[in-house]
Design a protein around this motif. Structure first.
Motif, PDB file in Angstrom:
ATOM      1  N   THR A   1       0.823  -1.213   0.000  1.00 52.63           N
ATOM      2  CA  THR A   1       0.000   0.000   0.000  1.00 52.63           C
ATOM      3  C   THR A   1       0.857   1.262   0.000  1.00 52.63           C
ATOM      4  OG1 THR A   1      -0.163  -0.104   2.406  1.00 52.63           O
ATOM      5  CG2 THR A   1      -1.980  -1.083   1.133  1.00 52.63           C
ATOM      6  N   GLU A   2       2.140   1.119   0.350  1.00 60.64           N
ATOM      7  CA  GLU A   2       3.079   2.245   0.367  1.00 60.64           C
ATOM      8  C   GLU A   2       3.832   2.374  -0.966  1.00 60.64           C
ATOM      9  OE1 GLU A   2       3.535   4.120   3.248  1.00 60.64           O
ATOM     10  OE2 GLU A   2       2.015   2.908   4.258  1.00 60.64           O
ATOM     11  N   ALA A   3       3.649   1.414  -1.866  1.00 58.76           N
ATOM     12  CA  ALA A   3       4.467   1.326  -3.083  1.00 58.76           C
ATOM     13  C   ALA A   3       3.823   2.034  -4.271  1.00 58.76           C
ATOM     14  CB  ALA A   3       4.694  -0.144  -3.434  1.00 58.76           C
ATOM     15  N   LYS A   4       4.653   2.299  -5.252  1.00 59.36           N
ATOM     16  CA  LYS A   4       4.238   2.806  -6.561  1.00 59.36           C
ATOM     17  C   LYS A   4       4.932   1.947  -7.611  1.00 59.36           C
ATOM     18  CE  LYS A   4       2.335   6.806  -5.186  1.00 59.36           C
ATOM     19  NZ  LYS A   4       0.919   6.961  -5.184  1.00 59.36           N
ATOM     20  N   THR A   5       4.311   1.833  -8.771  1.00 58.50           N
ATOM     21  CA  THR A   5       4.922   1.158  -9.910  1.00 58.50           C
ATOM     22  C   THR A   5       4.946   2.127 -11.077  1.00 58.50           C
ATOM     23  OG1 THR A   5       4.178  -1.035  -9.221  1.00 58.50           O
ATOM     24  CG2 THR A   5       4.710  -0.763 -11.548  1.00 58.50           C
ATOM     25  N   LEU A   6       6.094   2.283 -11.692  1.00 53.71           N
ATOM     26  CA  LEU A   6       6.230   3.110 -12.885  1.00 53.71           C
ATOM     27  C   LEU A   6       6.340   2.182 -14.081  1.00 53.71           C
ATOM     28  CD1 LEU A   6       8.044   6.316 -13.488  1.00 53.71           C
ATOM     29  CD2 LEU A   6       8.648   4.394 -14.951  1.00 53.71           C
ATOM     30  N   ARG A   7       5.449   2.365 -15.042  1.00 53.66           N
ATOM     31  CA  ARG A   7       5.475   1.573 -16.275  1.00 53.66           C
ATOM     32  C   ARG A   7       5.725   2.500 -17.439  1.00 53.66           C
ATOM     33  NH1 ARG A   7       4.774  -3.906 -16.230  1.00 53.66           N
ATOM     34  NH2 ARG A   7       3.780  -3.782 -18.238  1.00 53.66           N
TER      35      ARG A   7
ATOM     36  N   GLU B   1       5.785   7.152 -22.734  1.00 55.39           N
ATOM     37  CA  GLU B   1       5.272   7.907 -21.581  1.00 55.39           C
ATOM     38  C   GLU B   1       5.491   7.091 -20.307  1.00 55.39           C
ATOM     39  OE1 GLU B   1       3.888  11.023 -21.752  1.00 55.39           O
ATOM     40  OE2 GLU B   1       4.454  10.975 -23.874  1.00 55.39           O
ATOM     41  N   HIS B   2       5.538   7.783 -19.197  1.00 55.85           N
ATOM     42  CA  HIS B   2       5.621   7.120 -17.901  1.00 55.85           C
ATOM     43  C   HIS B   2       4.252   7.158 -17.245  1.00 55.85           C
ATOM     44  CE1 HIS B   2      10.083   8.431 -17.866  1.00 55.85           C
ATOM     45  NE2 HIS B   2       9.900   7.312 -18.523  1.00 55.85           N
ATOM     46  N   VAL B   3       3.802   6.011 -16.792  1.00 51.70           N
ATOM     47  CA  VAL B   3       2.529   5.907 -16.090  1.00 51.70           C
ATOM     48  C   VAL B   3       2.824   5.360 -14.700  1.00 51.70           C
ATOM     49  CG1 VAL B   3       0.228   4.878 -16.095  1.00 51.70           C
ATOM     50  CG2 VAL B   3       1.350   5.430 -18.271  1.00 51.70           C
ATOM     51  N   VAL B   4       2.322   6.043 -13.667  1.00 46.37           N
ATOM     52  CA  VAL B   4       2.568   5.631 -12.289  1.00 46.37           C
ATOM     53  C   VAL B   4       1.282   5.079 -11.692  1.00 46.37           C
ATOM     54  CG1 VAL B   4       3.298   6.397 -10.000  1.00 46.37           C
ATOM     55  CG2 VAL B   4       4.384   7.371 -12.037  1.00 46.37           C
TER      56      VAL B   4
ATOM     57  N   ASP C   1      -0.527   3.069  -8.182  1.00 46.65           N
ATOM     58  CA  ASP C   1      -0.391   2.794  -6.761  1.00 46.65           C
ATOM     59  C   ASP C   1      -0.125   1.316  -6.575  1.00 46.65           C
ATOM     60  OD1 ASP C   1      -0.820   5.390  -5.949  1.00 46.65           O
ATOM     61  OD2 ASP C   1      -2.975   5.130  -5.723  1.00 46.65           O
ATOM     62  N   GLY C   2       0.782   0.984  -5.683  1.00 41.93           N
ATOM     63  CA  GLY C   2       1.066  -0.405  -5.343  1.00 41.93           C
ATOM     64  C   GLY C   2       1.886  -1.113  -6.395  1.00 41.93           C
ATOM     65  N   PRO C   3       2.198  -2.388  -6.127  1.00 46.06           N
ATOM     66  CA  PRO C   3       2.927  -3.186  -7.122  1.00 46.06           C
ATOM     67  C   PRO C   3       1.981  -3.547  -8.253  1.00 46.06           C
ATOM     68  CG  PRO C   3       2.320  -4.553  -5.284  1.00 46.06           C
ATOM     69  CD  PRO C   3       1.895  -3.143  -4.932  1.00 46.06           C
ATOM     70  N   PHE C   4       2.541  -3.782  -9.403  1.00 45.91           N
ATOM     71  CA  PHE C   4       1.710  -4.102 -10.566  1.00 45.91           C
ATOM     72  C   PHE C   4       1.608  -5.613 -10.685  1.00 45.91           C
ATOM     73  CE2 PHE C   4       0.743  -4.159 -15.195  1.00 45.91           C
ATOM     74  CZ  PHE C   4      -0.406  -3.394 -15.120  1.00 45.91           C
ATOM     75  N   ALA C   5       0.941  -6.230  -9.714  1.00 50.84           N
ATOM     76  CA  ALA C   5       0.753  -7.678  -9.723  1.00 50.84           C
ATOM     77  C   ALA C   5      -0.519  -8.010  -8.979  1.00 50.84           C
ATOM     78  CB  ALA C   5       1.935  -8.375  -9.054  1.00 50.84           C
ATOM     79  N   GLU C   6      -1.287  -8.921  -9.534  1.00 47.10           N
ATOM     80  CA  GLU C   6      -2.489  -9.404  -8.869  1.00 47.10           C
ATOM     81  C   GLU C   6      -2.168 -10.791  -8.337  1.00 47.10           C
ATOM     82  OE1 GLU C   6      -5.246  -7.713  -8.297  1.00 47.10           O
ATOM     83  OE2 GLU C   6      -4.413  -5.981  -9.334  1.00 47.10           O
ATOM     84  N   THR C   7      -1.659 -10.838  -7.140  1.00 45.91           N
ATOM     85  CA  THR C   7      -1.259 -12.100  -6.553  1.00 45.91           C
ATOM     86  C   THR C   7      -1.387 -12.013  -5.048  1.00 45.91           C
ATOM     87  OG1 THR C   7       0.583 -13.654  -6.317  1.00 45.91           O
ATOM     88  CG2 THR C   7       1.166 -11.351  -6.548  1.00 45.91           C
ATOM     89  N   LYS C   8      -1.611 -13.152  -4.405  1.00 49.23           N
ATOM     90  CA  LYS C   8      -1.733 -13.172  -2.948  1.00 49.23           C
ATOM     91  C   LYS C   8      -0.369 -12.969  -2.301  1.00 49.23           C
ATOM     92  CE  LYS C   8      -3.720 -15.812   0.813  1.00 49.23           C
ATOM     93  NZ  LYS C   8      -4.458 -16.995   1.198  1.00 49.23           N
ATOM     94  N   GLU C   9       0.648 -13.648  -2.829  1.00 50.21           N
ATOM     95  CA  GLU C   9       1.997 -13.483  -2.285  1.00 50.21           C
ATOM     96  C   GLU C   9       2.623 -12.216  -2.830  1.00 50.21           C
ATOM     97  OE1 GLU C   9       4.564 -16.792  -2.979  1.00 50.21           O
ATOM     98  OE2 GLU C   9       3.695 -17.945  -1.348  1.00 50.21           O
TER      99      GLU C   9
END
Length: 133
Positions: free
Chosen positions: A52-58, A63-66, A68-76
């Protein structure tokens, strides 16, 4: 050879630990770390804050798109890592096995050889490490 031991676990479960449970886990992990640390073969040990504290830049179309959170849909989630200076991947796996025993619950450890591009205080003036074959 340097190896990264990447730690994955259910972030929601770990976040529910009391301060006492967390301290007890960290104490058990500390005992596992002692041998490599004593021999000067343990590099940074890092625990990441919650996603919840993270950002992901893609990068997309130049262009740069930021996000919220990690860019993964996973439980772990990736929770932290160790850098260990051991001779073989088998030694790194054995270190990870001991960490797994010390850390309650589920989760996993990924062991990866490292290639150092920018030496740090851990390596001093040592030459840049070559990847494992």
């Amino acid at each position: 050879m340097l190896y990264a031991v990447l730690c994955y676990n259910d972030e929601k479960a770990v976040s529910t630990w009391t301060e006492e449970e967390d301290a007890a886990c960290m104490a058990r992990l500390g005992k596992v770390q002692d041998e490599l640390r004593h021999d000067g073969r343990l590099g940074p040990v890092v625990r990441l804050q919650n996603t919840t504290e993270a950002k992901t830049l893609r990068k997309a179309n130049g262009e740069h798109v930021v996000f919220d959170g990690p860019f993964a849909e996973t439980k772990e989630q990736f929770l932290g890592f160790y850098v260990a200076d051991v001779d073989t991947i088998e030694e790194a796996v054995n270190f990870a096995k001991k960490l797994a025993v010390a850390n309650p619950g589920l989760g996993s450890y990924e062991i990866r050889p490292l290639r150092v591009y920018l030496p740090s205080a851990l390596l001093g003036d040592a030459a840049i490490a070559e990847p494992a074959e």
